[in-house]
Motif scaffolding. Structure first.
Motif, PDB file in Angstrom:
ATOM      1  N   ARG A  69     -23.824 -76.117 -12.923  1.00 53.46           N
ATOM      2  CA  ARG A  69     -23.975 -77.579 -12.165  1.00 53.46           C
ATOM      3  C   ARG A  69     -25.945 -77.491 -12.003  1.00 53.46           C
ATOM      4  NH1 ARG A  69     -19.560 -80.673 -11.224  1.00 53.46           N
ATOM      5  NH2 ARG A  69     -17.746 -79.475 -11.166  1.00 53.46           N
ATOM      6  N   GLY A  70     -25.638 -76.659 -11.798  1.00 51.97           N
ATOM      7  CA  GLY A  70     -27.582 -76.973 -11.191  1.00 51.97           C
ATOM      8  C   GLY A  70     -28.539 -75.557 -12.446  1.00 51.97           C
ATOM      9  N   VAL A  71     -28.144 -75.277 -12.956  1.00 57.82           N
ATOM     10  CA  VAL A  71     -28.374 -74.411 -14.040  1.00 57.82           C
ATOM     11  C   VAL A  71     -28.278 -74.546 -15.199  1.00 57.82           C
ATOM     12  CG1 VAL A  71     -29.877 -72.143 -14.307  1.00 57.82           C
ATOM     13  CG2 VAL A  71     -29.315 -72.808 -12.033  1.00 57.82           C
ATOM     14  N   VAL A  72     -27.864 -74.347 -16.518  1.00 60.54           N
ATOM     15  CA  VAL A  72     -26.782 -74.383 -17.014  1.00 60.54           C
ATOM     16  C   VAL A  72     -26.537 -75.851 -17.738  1.00 60.54           C
ATOM     17  CG1 VAL A  72     -24.904 -73.617 -18.601  1.00 60.54           C
ATOM     18  CG2 VAL A  72     -25.690 -72.047 -17.088  1.00 60.54           C
ATOM     19  N   ALA A  73     -26.288 -75.877 -16.987  1.00 63.74           N
ATOM     20  CA  ALA A  73     -26.235 -77.956 -16.969  1.00 63.74           C
ATOM     21  C   ALA A  73     -27.378 -78.415 -17.490  1.00 63.74           C
ATOM     22  CB  ALA A  73     -25.658 -78.530 -16.226  1.00 63.74           C
ATOM     23  N   ASN A  74     -28.671 -78.216 -17.348  1.00 63.18           N
ATOM     24  CA  ASN A  74     -29.429 -78.487 -17.013  1.00 63.18           C
ATOM     25  C   ASN A  74     -30.039 -78.109 -18.494  1.00 63.18           C
ATOM     26  OD1 ASN A  74     -29.275 -80.556 -14.955  1.00 63.18           O
ATOM     27  ND2 ASN A  74     -29.294 -79.189 -13.818  1.00 63.18           N
ATOM     28  N   PHE A  75     -29.625 -76.796 -19.142  1.00 68.23           N
ATOM     29  CA  PHE A  75     -30.668 -75.963 -20.229  1.00 68.23           C
ATOM     30  C   PHE A  75     -30.503 -77.326 -20.685  1.00 68.23           C
ATOM     31  CE2 PHE A  75     -28.676 -71.873 -19.175  1.00 68.23           C
ATOM     32  CZ  PHE A  75     -30.072 -71.402 -18.489  1.00 68.23           C
ATOM     33  N   GLN A  76     -32.005 -76.846 -22.564  1.00 71.98           N
ATOM     34  CA  GLN A  76     -31.937 -77.731 -23.089  1.00 71.98           C
ATOM     35  C   GLN A  76     -31.622 -76.864 -24.743  1.00 71.98           C
ATOM     36  OE1 GLN A  76     -34.181 -80.077 -22.760  1.00 71.98           O
ATOM     37  NE2 GLN A  76     -34.610 -79.961 -20.963  1.00 71.98           N
ATOM     38  N   ASN A  77     -31.797 -77.675 -25.509  1.00 73.71           N
ATOM     39  CA  ASN A  77     -30.728 -77.157 -27.005  1.00 73.71           C
ATOM     40  C   ASN A  77     -31.570 -75.231 -27.287  1.00 73.71           C
ATOM     41  OD1 ASN A  77     -29.881 -79.170 -27.789  1.00 73.71           O
ATOM     42  ND2 ASN A  77     -31.719 -79.664 -28.839  1.00 73.71           N
ATOM     43  N   GLU A  78     -33.119 -75.060 -26.465  1.00 73.87           N
ATOM     44  CA  GLU A  78     -32.808 -73.576 -26.508  1.00 73.87           C
ATOM     45  C   GLU A  78     -33.593 -73.307 -25.212  1.00 73.87           C
ATOM     46  OE1 GLU A  78     -36.268 -70.473 -28.883  1.00 73.87           O
ATOM     47  OE2 GLU A  78     -36.293 -72.593 -29.508  1.00 73.87           O
ATOM     48  N   TRP A  79     -33.537 -71.796 -24.313  1.00 76.51           N
ATOM     49  CA  TRP A  79     -33.656 -71.570 -22.539  1.00 76.51           C
ATOM     50  C   TRP A  79     -33.875 -69.760 -22.869  1.00 76.51           C
ATOM     51  CZ3 TRP A  79     -30.081 -68.187 -21.681  1.00 76.51           C
ATOM     52  CH2 TRP A  79     -28.738 -68.542 -21.776  1.00 76.51           C
ATOM     53  N   GLU A  80     -35.102 -70.321 -21.935  1.00 80.16           N
ATOM     54  CA  GLU A  80     -34.824 -68.485 -21.942  1.00 80.16           C
ATOM     55  C   GLU A  80     -34.849 -68.776 -20.281  1.00 80.16           C
ATOM     56  OE1 GLU A  80     -37.356 -65.923 -23.850  1.00 80.16           O
ATOM     57  OE2 GLU A  80     -38.268 -66.007 -22.405  1.00 80.16           O
ATOM     58  N   MET A  81     -33.896 -67.237 -20.119  1.00 77.05           N
ATOM     59  CA  MET A  81     -34.360 -66.880 -18.702  1.00 77.05           C
ATOM     60  C   MET A  81     -34.147 -65.524 -18.433  1.00 77.05           C
ATOM     61  SD  MET A  81     -31.550 -69.043 -16.122  1.00 77.05           S
ATOM     62  CE  MET A  81     -32.233 -68.686 -14.637  1.00 77.05           C
ATOM     63  N   THR A  82     -34.966 -64.753 -17.249  1.00 77.05           N
ATOM     64  CA  THR A  82     -35.248 -63.679 -16.482  1.00 77.05           C
ATOM     65  C   THR A  82     -34.184 -63.751 -15.398  1.00 77.05           C
ATOM     66  OG1 THR A  82     -36.848 -63.895 -15.494  1.00 77.05           O
ATOM     67  CG2 THR A  82     -37.588 -63.970 -17.751  1.00 77.05           C
ATOM     68  N   SER A  83     -34.406 -62.234 -15.288  1.00 73.79           N
ATOM     69  CA  SER A  83     -33.501 -61.817 -14.334  1.00 73.79           C
ATOM     70  C   SER A  83     -34.193 -62.197 -12.442  1.00 73.79           C
ATOM     71  CB  SER A  83     -33.455 -60.350 -14.118  1.00 73.79           C
ATOM     72  OG  SER A  83     -33.030 -60.096 -15.346  1.00 73.79           O
ATOM     73  N   ALA A  84     -35.195 -62.421 -12.706  1.00 74.05           N
ATOM     74  CA  ALA A  84     -36.182 -63.368 -11.666  1.00 74.05           C
ATOM     75  C   ALA A  84     -35.544 -64.106 -11.457  1.00 74.05           C
ATOM     76  CB  ALA A  84     -37.611 -62.909 -12.334  1.00 74.05           C
ATOM     77  N   ASP A  85     -35.743 -65.403 -12.541  1.00 74.24           N
ATOM     78  CA  ASP A  85     -35.142 -66.712 -12.579  1.00 74.24           C
ATOM     79  C   ASP A  85     -33.986 -66.793 -12.299  1.00 74.24           C
ATOM     80  OD1 ASP A  85     -37.713 -67.841 -13.769  1.00 74.24           O
ATOM     81  OD2 ASP A  85     -36.260 -67.038 -15.922  1.00 74.24           O
ATOM     82  N   ILE A  86     -32.957 -65.514 -12.486  1.00 75.49           N
ATOM     83  CA  ILE A  86     -31.820 -66.284 -12.250  1.00 75.49           C
ATOM     84  C   ILE A  86     -31.593 -66.054 -10.219  1.00 75.49           C
ATOM     85  CG2 ILE A  86     -29.374 -65.008 -12.093  1.00 75.49           C
ATOM     86  CD1 ILE A  86     -29.901 -64.561 -15.156  1.00 75.49           C
ATOM     87  N   ASP A  87     -32.333 -64.891 -10.051  1.00 74.77           N
ATOM     88  CA  ASP A  87     -32.586 -64.467  -8.738  1.00 74.77           C
ATOM     89  C   ASP A  87     -33.152 -65.793  -7.323  1.00 74.77           C
ATOM     90  OD1 ASP A  87     -31.654 -61.698  -8.784  1.00 74.77           O
ATOM     91  OD2 ASP A  87     -33.109 -61.384  -9.303  1.00 74.77           O
TER      92      ASP A  87
END
Length: 98
Positions: A73-91
């Protein structure tokens, strides 16, 4: 190690990778959807993506399952068409959701 997660909608369909390799859906441990990954809305396919990212990142399916709904709900639902996340972003995202 700082992994890079990447998602894109291509002419051939949805592509989700971790460090350039296809991300395992981990549907054998928990199946929210048999239709693969999706994002930018709340639902079963984004739930599967959130769970798969968290299992890969945390290395703990039970912890990933516990956290997947808020992460979806807080992250994946807000992704744009193309997205990138690092381990640090997830933390950071998980820390903000505590």
């Amino acid at each position: 190690m700082n992994k890079v997660y990447h998602g894109d909608r291509t002419i051939d369909g949805i592509v989700v990778t971790v460090d350039g390799e296809p991300l395992d859906a981990h549907a054998a441990t928990k199946c929210y959807s048999r239709n693969g990954f999706e994002w930018s809305y709340e639902g079963p396919e984004p739930s599967q993506l959130a769970y798969a990212i968290l299992v890969d990142h945390l290395g703990d399916p039970a912890e990933a399952e516990r956290r997947q709904d808020r992460f979806m709900r807080g992250v994946v639902a807000n992704f744009q068409n193309e997205w990138e996340m690092t381990s640090a972003d997830i933390d950071r995202a998980l820390q903000q959701q505590r």
